[in-house]
Every structure is written in structure tokens, then in C-alpha cells.
Design an enzyme around this catalytic site. Structure first.
Site, PDB file in Angstrom:
ATOM      1  N   CYS A  15       0.128   4.238 -36.728  1.00 50.52           N
ATOM      2  CA  CYS A  15       1.270   3.957 -35.930  1.00 50.52           C
ATOM      3  C   CYS A  15       0.962   3.503 -34.553  1.00 50.52           C
ATOM      4  O   CYS A  15       1.366   2.422 -34.116  1.00 50.52           O
ATOM      5  CB  CYS A  15       2.134   5.180 -35.935  1.00 50.52           C
ATOM      6  SG  CYS A  15       1.467   6.792 -35.741  1.00 50.52           S
ATOM      7  N   HIS A  52       6.342   6.475 -29.769  1.00 47.01           N
ATOM      8  CA  HIS A  52       4.980   6.505 -29.144  1.00 47.01           C
ATOM      9  C   HIS A  52       4.830   5.495 -28.122  1.00 47.01           C
ATOM     10  O   HIS A  52       5.351   4.515 -27.792  1.00 47.01           O
ATOM     11  CB  HIS A  52       3.751   6.150 -30.295  1.00 47.01           C
ATOM     12  CG  HIS A  52       3.666   6.982 -31.364  1.00 47.01           C
ATOM     13  ND1 HIS A  52       4.203   8.411 -31.602  1.00 47.01           N
ATOM     14  CD2 HIS A  52       2.542   6.823 -32.193  1.00 47.01           C
ATOM     15  CE1 HIS A  52       3.790   8.851 -32.781  1.00 47.01           C
ATOM     16  NE2 HIS A  52       2.790   7.884 -33.179  1.00 47.01           N
TER      17      HIS A  52
END
Ligand SMILES: NC(=O)c1ccc[n+]([C@@H]2O[C@H](COP(=O)([O-])OP(=O)(O)OC[C@H]3O[C@@H](n4cnc5c(N)ncnc54)[C@H](OP(=O)(O)O)[C@@H]3O)[C@@H](O)[C@H]2O)c1
Length: 338
Positions: free
Chosen positions: A131, A243
Site C-alpha cells: 500500500c 496512509h
């Protein structure tokens, strides 16, 4: 005629999002099968707003007749069952770290290296990157094309959903325990995550870095350019979804902030929100449920001859995992198996 799809890890954070995105984007599926561990057999999971799917056990499932299998059941489980699915004729798109660095398995971010998908036939497996790599490499690509990147220094601020469902629960339960003056329980994270930050994601390697930090470097080199040097510090923060990354980039050639901004704006999958005022940037809380990778705080690094600093934010469950995997499936269907 539509495709027969299997989703392995369907009860997890990524699997849930894969089912949601397949439905949202009206993926041409005739049949979708939800797979998880034996413990979840007989449970139901949502497929879009209307449908529910019965969960079947992955270890008993016969993949014969499945066209595409989207896997996110953890690295060890993928190692065992993805090759079995591939041998039965399914093309596996795997979200785990297990196959990413194998030379005969393409590692793909469609906006960056869609052509690599052509190599799927060697193993019938395509790997989805980590990710934190996906959002960074997508941002680096137009800048690399513009001025040739030499080196990247990145610090990440990674949400708990990056470690799955139980990790999100741990943040919630620890936060509640603190307010209720109850003892903190630790199971997923090595230290308390509520009201804290943890400079360790994944295990330590011999050189003192962590595997997550190594992945960001190795995967960027495999996807974009083996000559780009990447050094990372990966940190878990008490955020549920999204994130963030503070990135410093050193280029070989001259690059202005305006030229960088223009190239980023023109690139698919990126949204530049950069107003140099309060609220003129994107935070993880704002990117949850969004498909774009958001780039903010673009500025010159005055300490290097050709340097830029920027801030990148994305929903790790969507572009960082499920959306990227579904985009690979869409490209497979449109360009290879349609
Ligand atoms: N979260 C992210 O942002 C992200 C991003 C990229 C890649 N990934 C990778 O994707 C994988 C899954 O992540 P996640 O966040 O979805 O984790 P998660 O929320 O913990 O879900 C794990 C899933 O795997 C299933 N599973 C576990 N053991 C199994 C077994 N023995 N057989 C069959 N299924 C089994 C679970 O089923 P049960 O419910 O039955 O246990 C569940 O559906 C990991 O390898 C992770 O590194 C995650």
C-alpha cells in the site's frame, strides 16, 4: 458474457473493499464467490448495496472455471493457495507480499506499468504492490518522466487498517480503554497504538531497517526504475484509514515546482490539492473512501541542486490495495482475456 470471479480473504479489510469496488465499478462478473478461512464458512458478506454472498472455505474450494481470483488472505495462505488457483486456470491477482519480488511475477500499478501485465502468463499470477509503495510510485512516475529521479527519502504515517481488521479494532479498543481507565490490551502492534506512534512496521532485517521499509525500495525499483535509490522510515500512526507520506526527491535534471505540479495534475489517478493556506492540503481523514492519490505541500528543497519535497495521502484499502487490484483485473479483461 461476464467473468467468474473469486475473492479470497473476502471477510477481511481488503476483501471487503474489493467486493465493494467490483460492485461500484460494475465489473463484468457473471458470478462472484467469497472465500475466507473455514471459521467464516456460512457467514455472509455484502457485495455492493443489494447483494449478500455466502462465504465458502478457501482450502476446500475448487478454482476450476474461475477466470480471475483476487487474493488477500495473508502471505502464507496465498503462498499455499494462489498457485493452486493458478494451476486450475484462474488468473490470480495477489495483494500479499508473497510473490511481489519473484522475477516471473509482474508487480503492477496500472497507471505506471500496465504493460507488465502481459507477463502474467508465466505463472498466471500478478502481484499488487504494498500500500505505501502504490501511492508513492504513482506520484513518482510523472516526476521521473520529467526530470529523472536519483534518490527518494520518505517517512510514512501509516494507518492501522494497513494491518487489517483486528488492527483497527486494537486502536478502537485501546482508545476506549484509556478513556474508561481500563488496562490496555496489545495483540497486533508491538507497542500501544492509541495516542502513540510506532516506528516499526513488519519485522526487522539484519541492517536495522524493517521489511516494510525494504519493500518500499525494492518494489519501487521493480515497478519504476532499478536505478532509483529509496530510503524509508515507516511509522504506524493512530489513524483508522489513510496512509500519509512525507517525501523528499532528488532529481538529475532541473525541475520547478510549477512544472512538477503541472505534470502531477495531468497524470491519471492523482489529485493535486496544494494551496499553501490553512486547509490547502489533504489529510488521511479526508482521503478515506476516495480513489485518488492526493499530493500536497509541493515545494523546493533548497539543500539539493534539484530537489522537491511533497506530501502524499491515499486510502490504503482502496488505491493502496483493492482498487489497484480491480484496475489490474479491468486491464486484463480489456486488453488480454476479453
Ligand atoms: N490492509 C491494507 O491496506 C493492505 C494493503 C495491501 C496489501 N494488504 C495485504 O492483504 C492481506 C490481507 O490484508 P487485510 O488487511 O484484508 O487483513 P484482514 O483484515 O486481517 O483479513 C484477512 C483475511 O484473510 C482471511 N484468512 C486468514 N487466514 C485464512 C486462511 N487460513 N484461509 C483462508 N482465508 C484466510 C480472513 O478470513 P477469516 O475472516 O475467515 O479469518 C480474512 O478474510 C495481507 O497479506 C496484507 O499484507 C493489505
Amino acid at each position: 458474457m461476464g467473468y467468474r470471479i473469486a475473492v479470497a480473504g473476502a471477510t477481511g479489510a481488503v476483501g471487503h473493499e474489493i467486493l465493494q469496488i467490483l460492485a461500484e465499478r460494475a465489473f463484468p462478473a457473471d458470478e462472484v464467490t467469497a472465500l475466507a478461512s473455514g471459521a467464516s464458512e456460512g457467514q455472509t458478506v455484502s457485495f455492493g448495496e443489494q447483494k449478500e454472498l455466502n462465504v465458502k472455505a478457501l482450502d476446500k474450494f475448487d478454482f476450476t472455471g474461475i477466470d480471475i481470483a483476487l487474493f488477500s488472505p495473508g502471505a502464507k495462505v496465498s503462498a499455499q493457495h494462489a498457485p493452486r488457483a493458478a494451476a486450475a486456470g484462474a488468473i490470480v491477482i495477489d495483494n500479499t507480499s508473497h510473490f511481489r519480488m519473484e522475477s516471473d511475477v509482474p508487480l503492477v500499478v496500472p497507471e505506471v506499468n500496465a504493460k507488465a501485465i502481459a507477463d502474467y502468463s508465466a505463472r498466471n499470477i500478478i502481484a499488487n504492490p504494498n500500500c505505501s509503495t502504490i501511492q508513492m510510485v504513482l506520484t513518482l512516475k510523472p516526476l521521473h518522466d520529467l526530470a529523472h529521479i536519483r534518490r527518494v527519502v520518505v517517512a510514512t504515517y501509516q494507518s492501522t487498517s494497513g494491518a487489517g481488521r483486528e488492527a483497527m479494532d486494537e486502536l478502537f479498543n485501546q482508545t476506549r480503554a484509556i478513556y474508561m481507565n481500563e488496562p490496555i490490551q496489545k495483540k497486533v502492534f508491538p507497542k500501544q497504538i492509541a495516542f502513540n506512534v510506532i516506528p516499526q512496521i513488519d519485522t526487522f532485517l539484519d541492517d536495522g531497517s524493517t521489511k516494510e521499509e525494504w519493500k518500499m525500495a525494492a518494489e519501487t525499483q521493480k515497478i519504476l526504475d532499478p536505478d532509483i535509490q529509496v530510503t524509508a522510515t515507516c511509522v504506524r500512526v493512530p489513524v483508522f484509514i489513510g496512509h500519509a507520506e512525507a517525501v523528499n526527491i532528488e532529481f538529475e535534471n532541473v525541475i520547478s515546482v510549477d512544472a512538477a505540479r503541472k505534470a502531477l495534475k495531468a497524470f491519471p489517478g492523482i489529485s493535486v490539492i496544494d494551496y499553501r493556506t490553512e486547509e490547502g492540503y489533504v489529510t488521511p481523514q479526508e482521503c478515506a473512501s476516495e480513489d485518488k492519490v492526493f499530493v500536497s505541500r509541493i515545494r523546493t528543497d533548497p539543500t539539493r541542486p534539484h530537489g522537491l519535497n511533497l506530501w502524499i495521502v491515499a486510502d490504503n484499502l482502496r488505491k493502496g490495495a483493492a482498487l489497484n487490484a480491480v484496475q489490474i483485473a479491468e486491464t486484463l479483461v480489456s486488453d488480454y482475456i476479453g
